[in-house]
Scaffold this motif. Structure first.
Motif, PDB file in Angstrom:
ATOM      1  N   GLN A  44       0.842  -1.236   0.048  1.00 42.33           N
ATOM      2  CA  GLN A  44      -0.047  -0.096   0.004  1.00 42.33           C
ATOM      3  C   GLN A  44       0.713   1.398   0.026  1.00 42.33           C
ATOM      4  N   CYS A  47      -3.616   6.068   1.241  1.00 44.68           N
ATOM      5  CA  CYS A  47      -4.938   5.409   1.978  1.00 44.68           C
ATOM      6  C   CYS A  47      -5.533   6.813   2.374  1.00 44.68           C
ATOM      7  N   GLU A  56     -10.254   5.249   0.167  1.00 41.59           N
ATOM      8  CA  GLU A  56      -9.429   4.776  -0.980  1.00 41.59           C
ATOM      9  C   GLU A  56      -8.152   4.395  -0.583  1.00 41.59           C
ATOM     10  N   HIS A  57      -7.709   3.015  -1.346  1.00 45.51           N
ATOM     11  CA  HIS A  57      -6.404   2.353  -0.929  1.00 45.51           C
ATOM     12  C   HIS A  57      -5.602   2.513  -2.311  1.00 45.51           C
ATOM     13  N   ASP A  58      -4.370   3.199  -2.452  1.00 43.87           N
ATOM     14  CA  ASP A  58      -3.585   2.708  -3.515  1.00 43.87           C
ATOM     15  C   ASP A  58      -2.368   1.821  -3.292  1.00 43.87           C
ATOM     16  N   TRP A  59      -2.366   0.975  -4.473  1.00 41.28           N
ATOM     17  CA  TRP A  59      -1.080  -0.064  -4.175  1.00 41.28           C
ATOM     18  C   TRP A  59      -0.172  -0.068  -5.229  1.00 41.28           C
ATOM     19  N   SER A  60       0.882  -0.603  -4.942  1.00 40.69           N
ATOM     20  CA  SER A  60       1.947  -0.937  -5.933  1.00 40.69           C
ATOM     21  C   SER A  60       2.172  -2.189  -5.923  1.00 40.69           C
ATOM     22  N   THR A 105      -3.894   1.795 -12.904  1.00 39.44           N
ATOM     23  CA  THR A 105      -3.248   3.097 -13.767  1.00 39.44           C
ATOM     24  C   THR A 105      -2.235   2.794 -14.591  1.00 39.44           C
ATOM     25  N   ASN A 126      -5.818   1.223  -7.566  1.00 45.50           N
ATOM     26  CA  ASN A 126      -6.427   1.643  -6.618  1.00 45.50           C
ATOM     27  C   ASN A 126      -7.996   1.305  -6.160  1.00 45.50           C
TER      28      ASN A 126
END
Length: 134
Positions: A44, A47, A56-60, A105, A126
């Motif tokens: 993560q 967030c 909203e969670h953003d991930w790599s 994305t 995300n």
């Protein structure tokens, strides 16, 4: 924004749901070794609250090829993961998580200096998820 919930462990929840949807091993902790089959690691990177109850969670998401020595295997696994994330709003995983507005994305090659010789592709994504009660 005043939030009445706290964020849930988005890394672990997404890793579990990716593994269920794709059959690809997926972990929330960085792997010490990468061998055999493709492996994904969810990290993560952000967030934020988007409503009083949703985060909203953003991930790599790093995807290693496993035993392969070219990017075809890692890229194919990364695209399977990207497709599974994109479809999460239309299906309910066994975990019961209701992911909202999932978005991928980008998908790009990303060599890993800690695992030289094992191709890695990264998926940036995300999605929103209802938080846990405080």
């Amino acid at each position: 924004m005043q939030s009445v919930t706290v964020p849930r462990d988005g890394e672990w929840l997404m890793a579990r749901d990716i593994a269920e949807a794709t059959g690809i091993a997926c972990v929330a902790q960085y792997p010490e070794e990468v061998t055999g089959e493709p492996l994904a690691h969810v990290r993560q990177v952000g967030c934020v609250p988007v409503t009083a109850v949703t985060w909203e969670h953003d991930w790599s998401i790093d995807v290693w090829a496993g035993a392969g020595d070219d990017y075809a295997e890692a890229t194919q696994a990364a695209y399977r993961i990207a497709g599974a994330i994109s479809a999460m709003a239309r299906r309910t995983p066994a975990s019961g998580n209701a992911w909202h507005d999932p978005s991928v994305t980008s998908v790009y090659p990303n060599p890993d200096p800690n695992h030289p010789g094992v191709p890695r592709v990264t998926v940036a994504a995300n999605a929103a998820l209802r938080g846990a009660e405080q």
